[in-house]
Design an enzyme around this catalytic site. Sequence first.
Site, PDB file in Angstrom:
ATOM      1  CE1 TYR A  51      -4.197  -1.586  -0.088  1.00 24.06           C
ATOM      2  CE2 TYR A  51      -3.303  -3.005   1.620  1.00 24.06           C
ATOM      3  CZ  TYR A  51      -4.279  -2.721   0.686  1.00 24.06           C
ATOM      4  OH  TYR A  51      -5.343  -3.583   0.519  1.00 24.06           O
ATOM      5  CG  ASN A 114     -12.486  -2.201   1.847  1.00 22.63           C
ATOM      6  OD1 ASN A 114     -11.619  -3.022   2.091  1.00 22.63           O
ATOM      7  ND2 ASN A 114     -12.275  -1.120   1.123  1.00 22.63           N
ATOM      8  CG  HIS A 117      -6.517  -5.596  -3.142  1.00 28.48           C
ATOM      9  ND1 HIS A 117      -6.251  -4.246  -3.165  1.00 28.48           N
ATOM     10  CD2 HIS A 117      -5.825  -6.139  -4.190  1.00 28.48           C
ATOM     11  CE1 HIS A 117      -5.414  -3.988  -4.178  1.00 28.48           C
ATOM     12  NE2 HIS A 117      -5.147  -5.127  -4.811  1.00 28.48           N
TER      13      HIS A 117
HETATM   14  N1  UDP Z   1      -8.963   2.868   3.067  1.00 31.87           N
HETATM   15  C1  UDP Z   1      -9.277   3.393   4.321  1.00 31.87           C
HETATM   16  N2  UDP Z   1      -9.817   4.659   4.377  1.00 31.87           N
HETATM   17  C2  UDP Z   1     -10.052   5.413   3.269  1.00 31.87           C
HETATM   18  C3  UDP Z   1      -9.724   4.877   2.010  1.00 31.87           C
HETATM   19  C4  UDP Z   1      -9.181   3.607   1.945  1.00 31.87           C
HETATM   20  O1  UDP Z   1      -9.073   2.750   5.339  1.00 31.87           O
HETATM   21  O2  UDP Z   1     -10.540   6.548   3.391  1.00 31.87           O
HETATM   22  C5  UDP Z   1      -8.389   1.506   2.994  1.00 31.87           C
HETATM   23  C6  UDP Z   1      -9.401   0.481   2.504  1.00 31.87           C
HETATM   24  O3  UDP Z   1      -9.127  -0.767   3.148  1.00 31.87           O
HETATM   25  C7  UDP Z   1      -9.092   0.412   1.032  1.00 31.87           C
HETATM   26  C8  UDP Z   1      -7.566   0.547   1.041  1.00 31.87           C
HETATM   27  O4  UDP Z   1      -7.311   1.505   2.066  1.00 31.87           O
HETATM   28  O5  UDP Z   1      -9.540  -0.763   0.425  1.00 31.87           O
HETATM   29  C9  UDP Z   1      -6.947   1.019  -0.257  1.00 31.87           C
HETATM   30  O6  UDP Z   1      -7.591   2.220  -0.662  1.00 31.87           O
HETATM   31  P1  UDP Z   1      -7.993   2.472  -2.168  1.00 31.87           P
HETATM   32  O7  UDP Z   1      -8.387   3.901  -2.288  1.00 31.87           O
HETATM   33  O8  UDP Z   1      -6.901   1.966  -3.063  1.00 31.87           O
HETATM   34  O9  UDP Z   1      -9.317   1.590  -2.334  1.00 31.87           O
HETATM   35  P2  UDP Z   1      -9.608   0.236  -3.138  1.00 31.87           P
HETATM   36  O10 UDP Z   1      -8.729   0.239  -4.359  1.00 31.87           O
HETATM   37  O11 UDP Z   1      -9.279  -0.906  -2.186  1.00 31.87           O
HETATM   38  O12 UDP Z   1     -11.073   0.284  -3.462  1.00 31.87           O
HETATM   39 MG    MG Z   2      -6.762   0.671  -4.659  1.00 31.76          MG
END
Ligand code: UDP
Ligand code: MG
Length: 139
Positions: A51, A114, A117
């Site tokens: 991440y 959520n 991934h």
């Molecule tokens: N996440 C979080 N708070 C936020 C946005 C993201 O805790 O405001 C976490 C969540 O688990 C998410 C991950 O960080 O799935 C990666 O974020 P991303 O924006 O890449 O979302 P994704 O691609 O998983 O939909």
């Molecule tokens: Mg993402």
Amino acid sequence: MTNNRTFTMLKPDAVEKGNIGSILEKITASGFRIVAMKLTQLTVADAQSFYAIHKNRPFFPDLVTYMTRGPIVAAILEKDNAVEDFRTLIGATNPSEAAEGTIRNMFADSISENAVHGSDSDENAKIEGSFHFSEREMF
Ligand code: UDP
Ligand code: MG
């Protein structure tokens, strides 16, 4: 081999809640073939690197704690248009905005926890898949 594989993780909350089977059922019923799969656990260094793009975001420390607190299921999935179709299947990052019937709508608790991934591009799918699997573990 482009445009037909994506990478997923069933995150610690999904594993803790006993949702591995239900989520995999939805994934395979939606036409994805499992190319590689394992139960594993991310180290702090793994999660920080996976991440890294989010390292300056306020949620980053909590994200690393969450993603390392227990086992995950890592998998590579194959289907035409895999990356985009899988993002559609999982739904929006925030489950309260995820469409009815999507995996996050059905199995996720919050924007942070959520359930799943899904890679956001073909390039990242390849990087993320190779992070977890060697060529001989891909079928
Ligand atoms: N996440 C979080 N708070 C936020 C946005 C993201 O805790 O405001 C976490 C969540 O688990 C998410 C991950 O960080 O799935 C990666 O974020 P991303 O924006 O890449 O979302 P994704 O691609 O998983 O939909
Ligand atoms: Mg993402």
